[in-house]
Design a protein around this motif. Structure first.
Motif, short mmCIF file in Angstrom:
data_model
loop_
_atom_site.label_atom_id
_atom_site.label_comp_id
_atom_site.label_asym_id
_atom_site.label_seq_id
_atom_site.Cartn_x
_atom_site.Cartn_y
_atom_site.Cartn_z
N LEU A 281 6.12 -11.52 8.01
CA LEU A 281 7.28 -10.25 7.96
C LEU A 281 7.32 -10.06 6.64
O LEU A 281 8.18 -11.05 5.86
N VAL A 282 6.91 -8.84 6.06
CA VAL A 282 7.41 -8.41 4.63
C VAL A 282 7.10 -6.77 4.62
O VAL A 282 6.92 -5.86 5.82
N GLY A 283 8.86 -6.93 3.33
CA GLY A 283 8.61 -5.24 3.50
C GLY A 283 9.33 -4.30 4.19
O GLY A 283 9.38 -4.30 5.60
N ALA A 284 9.88 -3.26 3.63
CA ALA A 284 10.06 -2.33 4.38
C ALA A 284 8.53 -1.73 4.50
O ALA A 284 8.20 -0.95 3.65
N SER A 285 8.68 -1.76 5.74
CA SER A 285 7.08 -0.40 5.84
C SER A 285 6.92 0.45 6.64
O SER A 285 7.68 0.66 7.57
N VAL A 286 5.61 0.93 6.18
CA VAL A 286 5.26 2.60 7.43
C VAL A 286 4.85 1.99 8.79
O VAL A 286 4.57 2.30 8.92
N TYR A 287 3.77 0.89 8.56
CA TYR A 287 3.58 0.73 9.54
C TYR A 287 4.47 0.68 10.93
O TYR A 287 4.94 -0.22 11.08
N GLY A 288 3.73 1.28 11.77
CA GLY A 288 3.81 1.07 12.87
C GLY A 288 5.73 1.67 13.01
O GLY A 288 6.78 0.56 13.37
N SER B 134 -3.25 -12.76 0.74
CA SER B 134 -2.28 -11.39 -0.25
C SER B 134 -2.39 -10.46 -0.55
O SER B 134 -2.68 -9.78 -0.02
N VAL B 135 -4.21 -10.32 -1.05
CA VAL B 135 -4.50 -9.12 -1.59
C VAL B 135 -5.32 -8.23 -0.49
O VAL B 135 -5.27 -7.58 -0.19
N ASN B 136 -5.73 -8.99 0.51
CA ASN B 136 -6.34 -8.41 2.01
C ASN B 136 -5.55 -7.79 2.67
O ASN B 136 -5.50 -6.81 3.21
N ASP B 137 -3.75 -8.15 2.63
CA ASP B 137 -3.17 -7.58 3.16
C ASP B 137 -3.06 -6.18 2.50
O ASP B 137 -2.45 -5.47 3.21
N ILE B 138 -1.85 -6.52 1.20
CA ILE B 138 -1.59 -4.69 0.02
C ILE B 138 -2.99 -4.07 0.23
O ILE B 138 -2.65 -2.81 0.24
N VAL B 139 -4.30 -4.07 0.33
CA VAL B 139 -5.64 -3.48 0.13
C VAL B 139 -5.47 -2.48 1.39
O VAL B 139 -5.85 -1.12 1.63
N THR B 140 -4.71 -2.88 2.72
CA THR B 140 -4.93 -2.63 4.29
C THR B 140 -3.63 -1.07 3.93
O THR B 140 -3.88 -0.41 4.72
N SER B 141 -3.30 -0.94 2.86
CA SER B 141 -2.52 0.24 2.76
C SER B 141 -3.81 1.21 2.20
O SER B 141 -2.60 2.33 1.82
N GLY B 142 -4.62 0.81 0.87
CA GLY B 142 -5.67 1.36 0.45
C GLY B 142 -4.60 1.35 -0.79
O GLY B 142 -4.45 1.65 -1.50
N ALA B 143 -4.27 0.37 -1.54
CA ALA B 143 -3.87 -0.27 -2.66
C ALA B 143 -4.23 -1.41 -3.64
O ALA B 143 -5.03 -1.80 -2.95
N LYS B 144 -4.30 -0.89 -5.01
CA LYS B 144 -5.27 -1.27 -5.37
C LYS B 144 -3.78 -3.50 -6.35
O LYS B 144 -2.99 -2.45 -6.36
N LYS C 146 1.59 7.98 -3.01
CA LYS C 146 1.41 8.57 -1.78
C LYS C 146 1.30 9.25 -1.12
O LYS C 146 0.91 9.12 0.59
N ASP C 147 0.09 9.92 -0.75
CA ASP C 147 -0.74 11.17 -0.66
C ASP C 147 -1.87 10.41 -0.07
O ASP C 147 -2.24 10.46 0.06
N ALA C 148 -1.90 8.99 -0.70
CA ALA C 148 -2.90 7.91 -0.30
C ALA C 148 -2.87 7.23 0.43
O ALA C 148 -3.83 6.33 1.19
N LEU C 149 -1.30 6.96 0.57
CA LEU C 149 -1.54 5.72 1.69
C LEU C 149 -2.31 5.85 3.08
O LEU C 149 -2.42 6.81 3.11
N ILE C 150 -2.74 4.73 3.25
CA ILE C 150 -3.31 4.55 4.79
C ILE C 150 -2.33 3.66 5.06
O ILE C 150 -2.27 2.38 5.36
N ASP C 151 -2.02 4.25 6.31
CA ASP C 151 -0.61 3.92 7.26
C ASP C 151 -0.81 4.23 9.25
O ASP C 151 -0.66 3.19 9.71
N GLY C 152 -2.62 4.74 9.22
CA GLY C 152 -2.46 4.78 10.81
C GLY C 152 -2.39 6.13 11.45
O GLY C 152 -2.50 6.24 12.51
#
Length: 387
Positions: A14-21, A133-143, A208-214
């Motif tokens: 459980l981390v952060g304020a997320s736009v997922y789901g 951790s890095v595999n988690d954050i790349v799921t949003s398209g983040a470097k 923000k315009d490149a965010l991958i959120d499903g």
């Protein structure tokens, strides 16, 4: 975490304020990412865990709960936390910063550390720490931008700590991020002699315009699977219970392995694959709509986390090679298929949901990924043997 998200996956982290789901399309909450730290045992919540009793298994098939991880307890805790901190539950926490989001994640490597102590393999466990951790954050398209670590031990063994940190440096190089700092805590009498604990923290950035959120996933989109190196860093409480039941040692050869000599210890300690560079290259070419990191909860709970309401996945179970280590775990532990799929990655460490035309390009450009499924109506994950 919303109603259609996987409870075990939510309990895993459980981390952060997320736009997922966020099915109502509500705005991202302003505020820094945060986790809940609980006494470590095996079911992780932002680097912590849920303490639970371990029951005897007798002669029946083993389950994750037998090994001490009670997913139902995790589900209940998620429900309670959601009342206090709505928006928590994505793979990474998002923090608005101008035209971008900072994306953060924190994790550990769980009871895989127990096998590091037994095998004496300490120079790759740091790779696992970075990967989680890095595999988690790349799921949003983040470097990934930078990483920090925490190393805690009762009495500092400088040579051993150097090996661990060498692995962390290696993982940061693999993910093209900086090791910015960390904390080494020497706490006499807190840990057993010769043992240590690890936590890691990664921050990345995405426009923000490149965010991958499903949100743009549609019926007929394709699921692309990225192979794992084995068990990665989840499910080791059950792994260790299976190992004890099997009567084998970590020095024994892995049953069913069709290559050269390969011990159980080597198979189980194989470092987690870091998908960052491969995935960012694929993302840059377009068509990637959602990404799931297959950690605790397996396919069952992680893949649905990226889907909009009303959509689910059909997985073709014969579309990739399942590594011998999983076949051994299932046979030695007499573990049923649903339990395996909810506990382990089964040979697929990350899943990307992509447009059909993007899938054709990705599969043509790489022979190391697989078309493992398709998006269908209905929620959850269905497993079938043929496409």
């Amino acid at each position: 975490m919303n109603a259609y998200s996987g409870a075990a996956a939510a309990a895993e982290r459980l981390v952060g304020a997320s736009v997922y789901g966020r099915p109502n399309g509500s705005k991202l909450p302003e505020g820094t990412a945060r986790g809940i730290l609980l006494p470590r045992r095996n079911l992780k919540i932002a680097g912590g865990s849920i303490s639970c009793s371990i029951s005897g298994d007798g002669g029946k098939g083993l389950t994750y709960k037998d090994a001490g991880v009670d997913i139902d307890a995790g589900t209940e805790l998620v429900r309670r936390i959601a009342k206090m901190a709505p928006g928590i539950g994505g793979f990474g926490g998002l923090y608005p910063l101008g035209d971008s989001y900072l994306v953060a994640s924190t994790d550990g490597v769980g009871t895989k550390l127990k096998l590091a102590f037994e095998t004496g393999i300490h120079d790759t466990i740091g790779i696992d720490l970075v990967a989680m951790s890095v595999n988690d954050i790349v799921t949003s398209g983040a470097k990934p931008l930078f990483f920090l670590d925490y190393f805690g031990t009762s009495q500092l063994d400088v040579d051993l700590a150097e090996k661990v940190i060498k692995g962390i440096v290696n993982g940061c190089k693999q993910s093209d991020c900086a090791l910015l700092g960390g904390e080494t805590a020497e706490m006499p009498d807190f840990y057993a002699k010769g043992e240590y604990d690890l936590s890691g923290f990664a921050v990345g950035i995405v426009k923000k315009d490149a965010l991958i959120d499903g949100k743009n996933i549609k019926l007929g989109d394709v699921l692309i699977g990225f192979p794992s190196s084995g068990v990665h860093s989840n499910g080791f409480s059950l792994v260790r219970r299976v190992l004890a039941r099997s009567g084998l040692s970590l020095d024994d050869q892995l049953p069913g392995h069709d290559g050269g000599p390969f011990s159980l210890g080597e198979a189980l300690m194989a470092p987690t694959v870091i998908y960052v560079k491969q995935l960012l290259d694929i993302i840059s070419k377009g068509g990637v709509k959602g990404i799931a990191h297959i950690t605790g909860g397996g396919f069952t709970d992680n893949i649905p986390r990226v889907f909009p309401p009303g959509l689910g996945a059909k997985i073709f179970t014969n579309s990739w090679h399942v590594p011998a280590v999983f076949k051994w775990l299932q046979e030695a532990g007499n573990i049923d298929d649903p339990e395996m799929r909810r506990t382990f990655n089964m040979g697929i460490g990350l899943v990307a949901v992509v447009a059909p035309e993007a899938a054709e390009r990705i599969l043509a450009e790489s022979d190391s990924v697989y078309r493992i499924g398709v998006v269908v109506n209905g929620e959850g994950v269905e497993h079938v043997s043929h496409a």
